[in-house]
Design a protein around this motif. Structure first.
Motif: not given
Length: 286
Positions: A52-56, A103-106, A146-152
């Motif tokens: 449901g979320r749009a992005a360019v 939590s986000r995909s961009t 690094a923008q999406l998740t902590p390092m494993p």
């Protein structure tokens, strides 16, 4: 209309150049994938909608696709050219740790990620998917992650020292262990993350794992050339190079000369041709 060209296939991942010629403002029918996908735009722009979320999406903004996620696309600006990196769930868990649902995909494409992307594409042109392409994959994904998740974080296991990791990898490569055919299976064999394995070589030896593995293969190539190996295509296949051209590039990079030149330099001289016996008059005997 969409077309894709396969640029490389490694252990648990594929790399494609995707060209889209669509020109429409409406959302496309839903699409799903069974793999994780990091998509970076090389040229053009388009819109993506997921959950449901749009992005360019354009050269400054990439996106992460998750298995089973329903996606829609719109192309109000015309065509585009993208790099699509697909990673299997098993490999993604190995690289991203326990957090497999960011939590986000961009993903903002800063200069570091842009450079990692370009380096990854350059590595795909070498033909060495098991090591050079796999090693180029790591900074690309780590920069994006690094923008999406902590390092494993590996729970329940005492981290191995860089020295121990390098020693184990060197032994596996020297022994020709099947796991040493690629960076990712070698990391699994050593029970460390691909990041740990790659960084251990840089920390301990000052060179990449790919460089070290190629150095070992060049040494073996020199042994064969010194013995007079004649068929370079067969030699390349025996040593695990993509083809004869890959062998030639790697040997020249490490030794400063081509395999053909080194063969002339190192191969033992052949037996001197027998001189015909002659008569007392100096004429050749029949």
């Amino acid at each position: 209309m969409r077309s894709a060209v396969r640029l490389g296939t490694g252990s648990g991942f594929t790399l494609d150049a995707v060209t889209c010629h669509d020109d429409h403002r409406r959302w496309s029918p839903p699409e799903t994938s069974s793999d994780y996908r990091v998509v970076l735009v090389r040229r053009g722009r388009f819109r993506r909608k997921a959950d449901g979320r749009a992005a360019v999406v354009d050269p400054t903004m990439a996106y992460l696709g998750i298995p089973g996620e329903e996606e829609h696309f719109a192309h109000p600006g015309g065509g585009d050219v993208c790099t699509s990196l697909c990673v299997t769930p098993d490999l993604w868990r190995s690289l991203a740790g326990d957090n497999t649902a960011p939590s986000r995909s961009t993903i903002y494409v800063d200069a570091r990620l842009d450079l990692a992307h370009r380096h990854f594409l350059a590595a795909a042109r070498t033909g060495d998917t098991a090591f050079e392409l796999a090693e180029a994959l790591l900074p690309l994904l780590s920069t994006a992650l690094a923008q999406l998740t902590p390092m494993p974080v590996r729970r329940g296991r005492t981290p191995a020292s860089s020295e121990v990791i390098v020693e184990g990898a060197r032994e596996a490569i020297a022994a020709g262990h099947p796991a040493a055919d690629g960076l990712l299976p070698l990391a699994e064999f050593l029970a460390v993350s691909p990041y740990q394995l790659s960084r251990a070589f840089t920390r301990e030896l000052g060179i990449s794992l790919t460089h070290y593995r190629n150095r070992v293969r060049v040494g073996r190539a020199l042994d064969h050339l010194e013995g007079g190996a004649a068929n370079l295509a067969l030699l390349a296949a025996e040593l695990g190079f993509a083809d004869q051209a890959h062998l030639t590039r790697t040997v020249r990079r490490h030794a400063g000369r081509t395999p053909a030149a080194l063969r002339r330099l190192l191969a033992p001289p052949g037996p001197s041709p027998a001189r015909p016996s002659r008569t007392a008059d100096g004429e050749p005997r029949p």
